[in-house]
Design a protein around this motif. Structure first.
Motif, PDB file in Angstrom:
ATOM      1  N   TRP A 260       0.860  -1.194   0.000  1.00 16.87           N
ATOM      2  CA  TRP A 260       0.000   0.000   0.000  1.00 16.87           C
ATOM      3  C   TRP A 260       0.895   1.241   0.000  1.00 16.87           C
ATOM      4  O   TRP A 260       1.919   1.285   0.684  1.00 16.87           O
ATOM      5  CB  TRP A 260      -0.891   0.000   1.241  1.00 16.87           C
ATOM      6  CG  TRP A 260      -1.812   1.181   1.288  1.00 16.87           C
ATOM      7  CD1 TRP A 260      -3.065   1.262   0.787  1.00 16.87           C
ATOM      8  CD2 TRP A 260      -1.544   2.470   1.886  1.00 16.87           C
ATOM      9  NE1 TRP A 260      -3.585   2.516   1.020  1.00 16.87           N
ATOM     10  CE2 TRP A 260      -2.688   3.274   1.681  1.00 16.87           C
ATOM     11  CE3 TRP A 260      -0.450   3.014   2.555  1.00 16.87           C
ATOM     12  CZ2 TRP A 260      -2.764   4.591   2.137  1.00 16.87           C
ATOM     13  CZ3 TRP A 260      -0.525   4.321   2.998  1.00 16.87           C
ATOM     14  CH2 TRP A 260      -1.680   5.101   2.790  1.00 16.87           C
ATOM     15  N   GLN A 261       0.516   2.211  -0.800  1.00 15.38           N
ATOM     16  CA  GLN A 261       1.245   3.477  -0.836  1.00 15.38           C
ATOM     17  C   GLN A 261       0.247   4.615  -0.755  1.00 15.38           C
ATOM     18  O   GLN A 261      -0.864   4.501  -1.274  1.00 15.38           O
ATOM     19  CB  GLN A 261       2.058   3.602  -2.131  1.00 15.38           C
ATOM     20  CG  GLN A 261       3.144   2.545  -2.303  1.00 15.38           C
ATOM     21  CD  GLN A 261       4.339   2.762  -1.401  1.00 15.38           C
ATOM     22  OE1 GLN A 261       4.466   3.794  -0.759  1.00 15.38           O
ATOM     23  NE2 GLN A 261       5.212   1.764  -1.325  1.00 15.38           N
ATOM     24  N   PRO A 262       0.631   5.704  -0.110  1.00 17.30           N
ATOM     25  CA  PRO A 262      -0.327   6.808   0.074  1.00 17.30           C
ATOM     26  C   PRO A 262      -0.698   7.476  -1.253  1.00 17.30           C
ATOM     27  O   PRO A 262      -0.072   7.231  -2.282  1.00 17.30           O
ATOM     28  CB  PRO A 262       0.442   7.772   0.983  1.00 17.30           C
ATOM     29  CG  PRO A 262       1.873   7.439   0.785  1.00 17.30           C
ATOM     30  CD  PRO A 262       1.934   5.976   0.481  1.00 17.30           C
ATOM     31  N   PHE A 264      -0.277  10.197  -2.699  1.00 22.53           N
ATOM     32  CA  PHE A 264       0.648  10.939  -3.559  1.00 22.53           C
ATOM     33  C   PHE A 264       1.565  10.011  -4.338  1.00 22.53           C
ATOM     34  O   PHE A 264       2.298  10.457  -5.222  1.00 22.53           O
ATOM     35  CB  PHE A 264       1.457  11.971  -2.758  1.00 22.53           C
ATOM     36  CG  PHE A 264       2.314  11.421  -1.653  1.00 22.53           C
ATOM     37  CD1 PHE A 264       1.795  11.196  -0.399  1.00 22.53           C
ATOM     38  CD2 PHE A 264       3.653  11.167  -1.859  1.00 22.53           C
ATOM     39  CE1 PHE A 264       2.587  10.704   0.638  1.00 22.53           C
ATOM     40  CE2 PHE A 264       4.465  10.685  -0.831  1.00 22.53           C
ATOM     41  CZ  PHE A 264       3.926  10.455   0.418  1.00 22.53           C
ATOM     42  N   ILE A 265       1.513   8.720  -4.010  1.00 27.08           N
ATOM     43  CA  ILE A 265       2.251   7.738  -4.803  1.00 27.08           C
ATOM     44  C   ILE A 265       1.278   6.907  -5.635  1.00 27.08           C
ATOM     45  O   ILE A 265       1.515   6.642  -6.808  1.00 27.08           O
ATOM     46  CB  ILE A 265       3.103   6.831  -3.888  1.00 27.08           C
ATOM     47  CG1 ILE A 265       4.158   7.666  -3.159  1.00 27.08           C
ATOM     48  CG2 ILE A 265       3.743   5.705  -4.683  1.00 27.08           C
ATOM     49  CD1 ILE A 265       4.949   6.908  -2.121  1.00 27.08           C
TER      50      ILE A 265
ATOM     51  N   GLN B 258      -1.156  -3.129   8.373  1.00 30.88           N
ATOM     52  CA  GLN B 258      -0.989  -1.790   8.913  1.00 30.88           C
ATOM     53  C   GLN B 258      -2.256  -1.361   9.683  1.00 30.88           C
ATOM     54  O   GLN B 258      -3.370  -1.754   9.316  1.00 30.88           O
ATOM     55  CB  GLN B 258      -0.734  -0.776   7.792  1.00 30.88           C
ATOM     56  CG  GLN B 258       0.418  -1.122   6.861  1.00 30.88           C
ATOM     57  CD  GLN B 258      -0.016  -1.921   5.653  1.00 30.88           C
ATOM     58  OE1 GLN B 258      -0.925  -2.739   5.718  1.00 30.88           O
ATOM     59  NE2 GLN B 258       0.659  -1.695   4.536  1.00 30.88           N
ATOM     60  N   LEU B 522       4.986  17.196  -0.570  1.00 27.87           N
ATOM     61  CA  LEU B 522       5.134  15.904  -1.240  1.00 27.87           C
ATOM     62  C   LEU B 522       3.846  15.082  -1.074  1.00 27.87           C
ATOM     63  O   LEU B 522       3.410  14.396  -1.992  1.00 27.87           O
ATOM     64  CB  LEU B 522       6.332  15.151  -0.661  1.00 27.87           C
ATOM     65  CG  LEU B 522       6.665  13.805  -1.323  1.00 27.87           C
ATOM     66  CD1 LEU B 522       7.052  14.005  -2.780  1.00 27.87           C
ATOM     67  CD2 LEU B 522       7.788  13.096  -0.578  1.00 27.87           C
ATOM     68  N   GLU B 524       0.974  16.110  -0.967  1.00 28.50           N
ATOM     69  CA  GLU B 524      -0.132  16.765  -1.651  1.00 28.50           C
ATOM     70  C   GLU B 524      -1.217  17.225  -0.699  1.00 28.50           C
ATOM     71  O   GLU B 524      -2.416  17.049  -0.949  1.00 28.50           O
ATOM     72  CB  GLU B 524      -0.710  15.854  -2.746  1.00 28.50           C
ATOM     73  CG  GLU B 524       0.315  15.568  -3.838  1.00 28.50           C
ATOM     74  CD  GLU B 524      -0.127  14.475  -4.817  1.00 28.50           C
ATOM     75  OE1 GLU B 524      -1.228  13.933  -4.651  1.00 28.50           O
ATOM     76  OE2 GLU B 524       0.654  14.170  -5.733  1.00 28.50           O
TER      77      GLU B 524
END
Lengths: 575, 599
Positions: A260-262, A264-265, B258, B522, B524
């Motif tokens: 998982w990436q936030p 903005f990625i 997570q 970064l 956003e």
């Protein structure tokens, strides 16, 4: 996993074998729950079909809500299990879902078709009956119920609306979903807007005025010039941008924990993994069922059988890739217009995708099928061009998937025209193709399900080593392609480990795995030889041998435990 | 938005709205019951200014409290910038829970003592949220016998995947009430006695010809007789390794995924739902103030920074100096951002996060640049790891850690920290393990028990707690002073045609911090939006919504310009704000005068 008596399975199989001739001669038997397969169903209709299926086959099907969507719709899960052969959790199970993207609707019909075909086949089709007797199925036909409801009830473009319906501020102005597209002509489709403009850069294609083409520089002759104004919309919030903050604004299939990436990625990822009630409910459902040994997720479109990785920097162990290839390549044959592909390499990069999570974190062989492809329009190898699309619309759909240009009043632009492809024109099959899509994809998942581990004992041998001292050896054989523990499940340490234990009268002096069937001694463990841990499980289409030295007179029971296989047990006598 | 069910304020005779009471600090460690009583008492003694609620109920059935502290003022609380204080997330640092509650108690007392002092202004202008004890399950082990340092919460986890849960934790073999370190003389052991400090152990360096002769374990036995010692003890998940930034998926103790824990999920939602949180101070095992990280390592996707965004390095360096000056704390354990809360809130939410361990034991050598580090919790986890590797017979399963990045790997885990005498002093004479004592182990034979006691390196003596809280309170005031402060200034109005006006305005940030730090840009984070409060057709030129992505601190400014229609003498309002920035307004009178000052 609880024990299934192998004798019971054998018994059922024997009964079925005697009826096989009759059953195979006639596959046109009716379901107790008749369903039309030439139509797509909205959320409420799907729930009703599920209820009807459960009512028709109460002994096979159970239905439960596993959570609520953002807008409060139930997320329905159906469990298909033959109770008389054991509880669902005692068997390897396949999980099948659909519609994580709101507009990718026909996967849900494919799931319903699967339930329908399986239930009506139990006791009639030996191959499927045998499969249902030894496995279980979990179905979640709509994992994005709000997205489905919105797609059916609201006006959409051929490609909207993908996400869920949680209000989201897409344009950073502190307002939520305040500027959606607007169905100016009220026809249920968001099509294109055009306006006559002497300085316009577009014109009608002389051969087909429905199709807009660019005006070539220096073009001569009399023709009307148009400006294209985008999707139907009116700038609801008056900020100077049109349709910039429509419903939702995220991607439910980027919200899963693996890689998982936030935002903005990865666009649409959500605030954190499983931040959405829909994905959290599904994750809890799957994590609570360690017997799930196969996963299928239905999307549209493009005619693809997809597997991870979703990104270049994640690698899958070769042993598991071999399993994937065996199933995927077979699937590509069963679905002649589909291609077996790897997500990051052949499609695009995905962080936090669902099948990435079920494989990369849980170690379950998982496929995403992208249902329907325009290659089927005229049976071509390549995607047809725009003229072909129009020909298909005209010749086979009698013009039903294109809205001809017609005049409407626009609050900002004044007199304009709207027209273009309908919301069903691109990503869903026309009704006459739907049933075939359902059937072939269903058949593919049956092949996948068939590959879930099936264990048996072979070469059970006892040898006298001395007075009251015996050597016991056994091979545990997996008759199917999926290992009881995939290489990834082992790497990621997911779930309890497999084990083989020996119990009964007598003392277990030593025990261990036979690393080489022909050479050398076995590898005696230092502790607790009566229960050996089998971290790597039993490989697909393979076996593992074990050996004990036991003092006593017997008898003994040997039992193999695995979360993703039906446990097996055998009795050993000393003679 | 999550609605918090704030508990009803306790009515106290003689206390009117906004009236604060001076409260003394506890100067002690409080167990779960007493801590919750202390929270209730704090709220009762804070008049209308404090409210408490339950942030989360943990897997262990305990409550993690949440406090909201602000005095009434012109600005509604939800419209103010907020500061979040988080303590007790790392249960091997139990003092941090006391610090969080004591800091807010101290600030309320100061506000009471000096009605127009900095603390009173803080509570009037901002809202302070406090999550003082995020991991109550773990912290309770500080109070239990045998005492054992652990970072894990109370979730039942089958660490060794044998179908049993918590069946083989450490054991207090000698019955002294403490889980000590156990050393076993063994050929091939990795550890040797530190020649400089005979009570301490360190890893032998074979490249220097040093011979390891000891294996180090936590005090215990193989309770489940599986050949592995202490491989599946109580708990759990470490709530400070459970966050999405550089999450170590698949490792022991990080959770099934997570934000898998009730307390981490609730805190994540709280932070997401409160975008006006302008700074977070985390009291825990990690530090990024005393030793601001400098690396520019990026994540696998090559986008997010593991530590600080390059644009933020100088800001942190400056705040670091100020912090050390204010608190006198000059040594730290550094920070490990992998799955940590402070790193997530900074890197993924773009919030300035200041993490401090609030205390560090005295160095064994005054000039020792290397930070003293950690507790025997590391040994516990390290030992479990080693055993697991054997269980799995797959040593390559664990990712090779970058040793230079990892203080826990380079420093001899919690053992070469301070001499026994220093221990005694630091703990006010409390009995500590120090000398190695021989013990006849049921299966290992003759072993020795000793080493640094649990918490010796992570928990200051109770007498130090008050002073720590007072120092940290000054830092909260300092940070509050550094938050962005926006104003709309220098409005000019020029008539450029009949009923057409040119308006110029400057948006200025007088605070120290930029409106969006590097990490926020970064990530956003939405911009500050400035707009005339007019219907769209009256905005003839310029943008209806002017987006200002960032203003530097200390006077950073953006000049904005519109052409609008209006009548002579009319007053037009301009509004600046966003979900992050509190709203400000300025009125501009449309007048032919060349320069009309804003009010």
């Amino acid at each position: 996993m609880k024990l299934v008596r192998s004798s019971l399975i054998v018994g059922v199989w024997a009964v079925l074998a005697s009826n096989a001739t009759i059953a195979q001669d006639n596959y046109q038997f009716a379901s107790k729950t008749p369903i039309a397969w030439d139509r797509l169903n909205d959320y409420d209709q799907v729930v009703q079909i599920c209820r009807d299926l459960v009512a028709g086959y109460p002994d096979l099907l159970k239905m439960e809500s596993i959570g609520k969507s953002v807008q409060g719709r139930d997320m329905w899960a159906l469990t298909l299990n033959v109770e008389k052969t054991g509880a669902a959790e005692s068997k390897p199970a396949m999980y099948i879902d659909a519609n994580v993207h709101g507009n990718e609707v026909q996967g849900t019909e494919t799931v319903l078709y699967t339930i329908w075909y399986l239930t009506k086949s139990y006791g009639k089709v030996p191959q499927l009956t045998e499969l249902m007797d030894r496995t279980a199925f979990y179905f979640v036909p709509m994992i994005n119920p709000d997205g489905r409801a919105y797609w059916f009830a609201q006006a959409n473009t051929p490609h909207s609306s993908r996400g869920g319906q949680k209000p989201t501020d897409n344009d950073g102005d502190g307002l939520f979903d305040e500027d959606p597209p607007n169905d100016l002509d009220g026809d249920g489709n968001i099509t294109q807007m055009r306006r006559l403009d002497p300085l316009g850069r577009w014109r009608e294609n002389p051969d087909d005025p429905r199709i807009m083409v660019r005006v070539e520089p220096g073009a001569r002759g009399e023709f009307r010039r148009y400006e294209l104004l985008g999707n139907e919309g009116i700038d609801d919030d008056g900020d100077g941008d049109v349709n910039e903050d429509g419903p939702g604004g995220y991607d439910t299939n980027r919200n899963w924990p693996a890689d998982w990436q936030p935002g903005f990625i990865q666009y649409g990822a959500g605030d954190f993994p499983l931040s959405l009630p829909e994905s959290a409910s599904v994750a809890n459902f799957i994590l609570a069922r360690p017997n799930i040994a196969a996963v299928q997720s239905y999307h549209n479109s493009g005619g693809m059988l997809l597997r991870g990785p979703g990104v270049k920097y994640v690698e899958y162990p070769p042993a598991d890739v071999r399993v994937y290839d065996r199933i995927g390549e077979r699937g590509a044959r069963m679905l002649p217009d589909y291609r077996y592909l790897v997500i990051w390499k052949d499609l695009y990069g995905v962080h936090g995708g669902f099948v990435n999570w079920t494989y990369e974190d849980l170690g379950i062989i998982s496929f995403t099928n992208e249902l329907w492809t325009a290659r089927k329009y005229f049976g071509t190898d390549e995607r047809p061009d725009r003229d072909d699309l129009m020909a298909f619309n005209d010749d086979l759909l009698f013009g039903q998937s294109f809205v001809d240009w017609h005049a409407v009043k626009h609050p900002l632009y004044g007199d304009i025209e709207v027209g273009g492809w309908t919301k069903t024109s691109s990503r869903v099959p026309p009704p006459f193709h739907l049933e075939e899509e359902c059937h072939r994809n269903f058949a593919f998942t049956m092949f996948h399900a068939e590959q879930m581990p099936l264990l048996e004992f072979q070469n059970v041998e006892t040898t006298a080593l001395g007075p009251n001292l015996w050597r016991v050896r056994v091979d545990v054989v997996n008759r199917r392609s999926i290992p009881t523990v995939t290489a990834q499940a082992q790497k990621r340490r997911f779930g309890p480990r497999d084990s083989i234990s020996i119990n009964g009268d007598g003392r277990v002096v030593a025990g261990g795995e036979i690393k080489d069937r022909f050479l050398g001694p076995f590898e005696a463990v230092e502790h607790q030889p009566q229960r050996l841990w089998v971290n790597e499980g039993i490989p697909g289409d393979g076996l593992r041998g074990f050996q004990w030295i036991v003092s006593g007179a017997g008898p003994l029971t040997i039992r193999y435990d695995s979360p993703r296989a039906a446990n097996i047990e055998t009795r050993v006598e000393f003679k | 938005m999550v609605r918090h069910n704030w508990t009803r304020k306790v009515a106290i005779a003689g206390i009117s709205a906004g009236c604060l009471v001076g409260q003394s600090l506890a100067g002690e460690y409080r167990n779960d019951t007493r801590f919750r009583d202390a929270v209730t008492a704090f709220v009762a003694n804070s008049g209308q200014s404090a409210q408490a609620s339950v942030l989360a109920k943990t897997a262990g059935g305990r409550e993690a409290p949440l406090l909201q502290v602000a005095t009434p003022g012109d600005t509604p609380i939800e419209a103010r910038r907020a500061i979040l204080l988080v303590g007790g997330i790392d249960s091997d640092c139990p003092a941090t829970a006391e610090t969080a509650l004591d800091v807010i108690t101290e600030l309320v007392s100061q506000a009471h003592a000096e009605a127009d002092g900095p603390a009173a202004r803080l509570l009037h202008d901002y809202v302070i949220y406090v999550v003082p004890r995020l991991n109550p399950d773990g912290i309770e082990r500080f109070f239990e016998k045998p005492q054992q340092s652990s970072r894990l919460n109370g979730r039942a986890v089958d660490d060794d995947r044998d179908g049993l849960v918590n069946e083989d934790g450490p054991d207090d073999l000698d019955g002294d009430g403490v889980i000590s370190v156990m050393r076993v003389a063994e050929p091939g052991g990795e550890w040797m006695i530190d020649p400089e400090h005979p009570n301490l152990m360190r890893r032998a360096d074979a490249s220097k010809g040093e011979v390891g002769v000891y294996r180090i374990l936590l005090e215990g036995r193989d309770d489940d007789n599986d050949g592995h010692m202490n491989e599946d003890g109580a708990g759990g998940v470490d709530p400070d390794r459970n966050w999405p930034h550089f999450y170590e998926s698949g490792e022991i103790g990080v959770g099934a995924h997570q934000v898998s824990e009730p307390e981490t999920l609730a805190l994540a939602r709280f932070v997401v739902d409160h975008p006006r949180i302008a700074a977070i101070i985390v009291y825990g095992r990690n530090d990024n103030i005393v030793s601001p990280p400098k690396g520019e390592q990026r994540d696998a996707a090559g986008v997010a920074y593991r530590d600080l965004h390059p644009d933020d390095v100088k800001l942190y360096a400056h705040i670091s100096e100020k912090y050390q000056e204010l608190t006198g704390l000059k040594r730290s354990s550094k920070g490990d951002p992998r799955g940590a809360f402070y790193a997530w809130a900074y890197a993924q939410r773009g919030i300035p996060v200041l993490a401090t361990s609030v205390w560090a034991p005295e160095a064994d050598k005054p000039d020792d640049a290397k930070p003293a580090d950690t507790s025997d919790a590391d040994v516990a986890e390290g030992a479990a790891d080693d055993d697991e590797a054997q269980v799995e017979n797959k040593p390559e399963r664990r990712k090779k850690k970058d040793k230079s990045d990892d203080p826990e790997e380079t420093d001899p885990v919690g053992l070469r920290v301070i001499s026994n005498a220093d221990n005694q002093a630091a703990h006010g004479g409390a009995p500590l393990a120090g000398e190695w004592r021989p013990f006849d182990h049921p299966t290992l034979g003759r072993v020795e028990l000793g080493g640094v006691a649990p918490f010796a390196t992570t928990a200051p003596a109770p007498e130090e707690l008050d002073a720590i809280a007072k120092r940290e309170a000054t830092f909260v005031l300092d940070i509050a002073d550094r938050l962005p402060r926006l104003s709309l200034r220098d409005a000019t109005c020029k008539a450029i045609g009949p009923g057409v006006w040119e308006i110029e305005l400057t948006l200025v940030n007088d605070g120290y911090l930029p409106t969006r730090i590097g990490a926020a840009r970064l990530a956003e984070c939405p911009p500050t939006i400035v707009r005339p409060d007019l219907p769209p057709e009256r905005v003839l030129g310029g943008k209806r919504l002017e987006r200002v992505p960032v203003l530097a601190g200390s006077g950073g400014a953006a000049k904005l310009r519109w052409l609008i229609s209006g009548a002579d003498g009319e007053t037009v309002t301009f509004i600046a704000g966003s979900v992050i920035d509190p709203e400000i307004r300025v009125e501009v009178k449309l007048a032919a005068a060349d320069k009309e000052k804003a009010q």
